[in-house]
Design an enzyme around this catalytic site. Structure first.
Site, short mmCIF file in Angstrom:
data_model
loop_
_atom_site.label_atom_id
_atom_site.label_comp_id
_atom_site.label_asym_id
_atom_site.label_seq_id
_atom_site.Cartn_x
_atom_site.Cartn_y
_atom_site.Cartn_z
N GLU A 57 8.94 -4.67 -1.86
CA GLU A 57 9.00 -4.81 -3.31
C GLU A 57 9.09 -3.45 -4.00
O GLU A 57 9.85 -3.25 -4.93
CB GLU A 57 7.69 -5.46 -3.78
CG GLU A 57 7.66 -6.96 -3.66
CD GLU A 57 8.65 -7.62 -4.58
OE1 GLU A 57 8.77 -7.17 -5.74
OE2 GLU A 57 9.33 -8.56 -4.14
N LYS A 72 -12.32 17.35 0.91
CA LYS A 72 -12.29 16.65 2.20
C LYS A 72 -12.54 17.61 3.36
O LYS A 72 -13.23 17.27 4.33
CB LYS A 72 -10.94 15.93 2.38
CG LYS A 72 -10.96 14.95 3.54
CD LYS A 72 -9.89 13.90 3.40
CE LYS A 72 -10.07 12.81 4.46
NZ LYS A 72 -9.08 11.75 4.32
N ASP A 91 -3.66 12.77 5.54
CA ASP A 91 -3.26 11.98 4.36
C ASP A 91 -2.90 12.86 3.16
O ASP A 91 -3.10 12.46 2.02
CB ASP A 91 -4.36 10.98 3.99
CG ASP A 91 -5.65 11.65 3.59
OD1 ASP A 91 -5.81 12.86 3.84
OD2 ASP A 91 -6.52 10.97 3.00
N GLU A 158 0.96 9.78 5.89
CA GLU A 158 0.25 8.50 6.03
C GLU A 158 1.06 7.43 5.30
O GLU A 158 1.36 7.57 4.12
CB GLU A 158 -1.16 8.58 5.41
CG GLU A 158 -1.93 7.28 5.50
CD GLU A 158 -3.34 7.37 4.90
OE1 GLU A 158 -4.26 7.86 5.57
OE2 GLU A 158 -3.50 6.93 3.74
N HIS A 174 -11.16 -0.62 -5.06
CA HIS A 174 -11.25 0.82 -5.32
C HIS A 174 -12.12 1.07 -6.54
O HIS A 174 -12.96 1.98 -6.55
CB HIS A 174 -9.84 1.38 -5.52
CG HIS A 174 -9.81 2.87 -5.66
ND1 HIS A 174 -10.09 3.70 -4.61
CD2 HIS A 174 -9.54 3.67 -6.72
CE1 HIS A 174 -9.99 4.95 -5.02
NE2 HIS A 174 -9.66 4.95 -6.30
#
Ligand code: GTP
Ligand code: MG
Length: 215
Positions: A57, A72, A91, A158, A174
């Site tokens: 889509e 991170k 990522d 990713e 989330h």
């Protein structure tokens, strides 16, 4: 790149010079995103002309923000250097591919990973093995070469594949994640969300069944 140097330097030129390798690395990730996006769009175009429908889509690409990268690295207890970042964070470049039906996810991901310039680093199939909270998606970490003026460099990307329904669910989940601390009973919401995940799963497969009847 040393963070201390960045903080302590009064010399803007020096700061910029220090940042240059980082800026370059981010540019390499951006190129890798473009490569993956093009590959997926090529598959979509070919599929559309052969079968008269699109296997996905929409597609969204994003680069991780510098602050998130630093945070991170800190969480992982790693020293900040370009080498460490490129080696340990998988990522920084992220692609999200939204499909209509679960089986399209496997069709598109297989067509992508069997291309001979792509290296598959890791596959996490949260569709066949959903997370306990109900999260479902297919995650791939792939390496793709980018061709620069004087080198060929493999970059990690990713790629997350989801159905529209899975994506809808994940965006609400989330929200729960970062609002959790301000909620009185986050566990009740989590339980309701898990129920939604089950409903959505059933719906995804029902819709797929109907589609196959229509074909
Ligand atoms: P991160 O360190 O958070 O990137 O996760 P990880 O290294 O354990 O990898 P994993 O493949 O499990 O998750 C990678 C990404 O998938 C996350 O950054 C999210 O975008 C997404 N994700 C994973 N689990 C969940 C979840 O429970 N809910 C939502 N909404 N997204 C998730
Ligand atoms: Mg992540």
């Amino acid at each position: 790149m040393s963070m201390e140097l960045l903080m302590n330097s009064d010399n803007p030129e020096k700061v910029l010079q220090t940042m240059q390798p980082f800026i370059e690395s981010m540019m390499h990730y951006e190129c890798a995103l473009m490569e993956i996006e093009t590959k997926l769009k090529v598959l979509n175009t070919e599929f559309a002309s052969q079968y008269n429908r699109n296997p996905f889509e929409s597609i969204r690409c994003r680069l991780k923000k510098p602050l998130s990268i630093v945070e991170k690295m800190k969480r992982k207890g790693l020293e900040i250097s370009i080498e460490n970042i490129e080696e340990n964070l998988t990522d920084i470049a992220g692609v999200r591919v939204i499909c209509s039906f679960p089986e399209d996810i496997y069709t598109v991901s297989e067509l992508l990973t069997k291309q001979d310039d792509i290296r598959v680093v890791c596959v996490k199939d949260y569709i066949r093995n959903p997370k306990p909270n109900g999260y479902r998606s297919l995650h791939l970490i792939v390496e793709i070469p980018i061709f620069l003026s004087n080198e060929k460099k493999y970059m990690k990307v990713e790629v997350q594949f989801r159905t529209i329904a899975m994506d809808f669910w994940a965006s609400l989940d989330h929200k729960l994640k970062y609002k959790k601390d301000n909620l009185k009973h986050p566990e009740i919401i989590a339980k309701e969300l898990k129920k939604c995940a089950d409903t959505i799963t059933a719906m995804d497969y029902k819709m797929q069944e109907i589609r196959s009847l229509l074909e």
